[in-house]
Design a protein around this motif. Structure first.
Motif, short mmCIF file in Angstrom:
data_model
loop_
_atom_site.label_atom_id
_atom_site.label_comp_id
_atom_site.label_asym_id
_atom_site.label_seq_id
_atom_site.Cartn_x
_atom_site.Cartn_y
_atom_site.Cartn_z
N LYS A 27 0.83 -1.22 0.00
CA LYS A 27 0.00 0.00 0.00
C LYS A 27 0.86 1.26 0.00
N HIS A 30 0.97 2.94 -3.35
CA HIS A 30 -0.15 3.85 -3.61
C HIS A 30 0.11 5.21 -2.98
N LYS A 33 2.64 7.61 -4.88
CA LYS A 33 2.13 8.30 -6.06
C LYS A 33 1.66 9.72 -5.72
N ASN A 34 1.28 9.94 -4.46
CA ASN A 34 0.73 11.24 -4.06
C ASN A 34 1.72 12.09 -3.28
N SER A 98 -3.47 13.47 1.11
CA SER A 98 -3.73 12.62 -0.06
C SER A 98 -3.01 11.26 0.00
N THR A 101 -5.27 9.09 2.04
CA THR A 101 -6.48 8.77 1.27
C THR A 101 -6.18 7.64 0.29
N ALA A 102 -5.01 7.72 -0.37
CA ALA A 102 -4.61 6.67 -1.32
C ALA A 102 -4.43 5.34 -0.59
N TRP A 103 -3.88 5.36 0.60
CA TRP A 103 -3.69 4.13 1.39
C TRP A 103 -5.05 3.52 1.73
N THR A 105 -7.85 3.91 0.10
CA THR A 105 -8.43 3.39 -1.14
C THR A 105 -7.82 2.04 -1.48
#
Length: 195
Positions: A27, A30, A33-34, A98, A101-103, A105
């Motif tokens: 994770k 992910h 990326k942000n 963010s 949030t990506a984690w 998701t």
């Protein structure tokens, strides 16, 4: 907790056979990326907080006067002007947060390959399934993380125009275990679908 296989099996069409299903194992991939978005969010948030605080202190006299004794417009403006800055504070918080949030998701994401299509399912509060046929695959790119075990497999490149610029977005399975094996499975299924 249901397995990725069971969750993705429930998304299949009649007569469709599931070949592979998994969830992101890494994770952190992910979240990475942000990182640029989060770094941009730090000065954005700092400026928004500074602007809002300055607006509050500058309009302190307006707010302290009673609307009945002073100017009604001044009193209302004294509250609305600083609150306008709060919109930017919340945007800044969203930018800084963010990666988290990506984690979150990624925790709810499940990937799948069937004999008919490639699937990405979000098993969060709002359940969404995106799928592509093997004919939609327009380029395969495989990446490996530094751990040597996980990586990404991108299979769709979407392009869009925004303000005269072309933006390319890669879609695929991120943070998966053994992406090379998944790529081989995808290519086999693509070949079978074309025959």
């Amino acid at each position: 907790m249901a397995s990725p296989w069971d969750i993705m099996s429930a998304q299949l069409r009649r007569g469709e056979e599931l070949v592979w299903a998994d969830r992101p194992r890494n994770k952190i991939a992910h979240m990475k990326k942000n990182k640029v978005t989060a770094l941009f969010g730090v000065p954005f948030l700092a400026f928004a907080v500074f602007w809002t605080y300055t607006a509050l202190t500058m309009t302190d006299d307006m707010r302290s006067g009673s609307a009945f004794n002073g100017d009604m417009f001044e009193s209302v403006f004294g509250w609305i002007f600083p609150l306008f800055g709060m919109i930017f504070v919340f945007v800044g918080i969203g930018l800084v947060m963010s990666p988290l949030t990506a984690w979150a998701t990624a925790r709810n994401t499940i990937y799948g390959l069937s004999d008919q299509r490639l699937m990405i399912f979000n098993n969060g509060p709002k359940k969404t399934l995106r799928s592509w046929t093997y004919d939609d695959v327009n380029g395969i790119e495989r990446t490996m993380e530094s751990d040597g075990q996980t990586g990404a497999l991108y299979f769709i490149e979407e392009t869009s125009r925004h303000d005269g610029k072309t933006i390319t977005t890669q879609i695929g399975f991120e943070g998966i275990e053994n992406p090379q094996r998944v790529e081989e499975t995808l290519l086999d299924l693509k070949e079978k679908a074309q025959n």
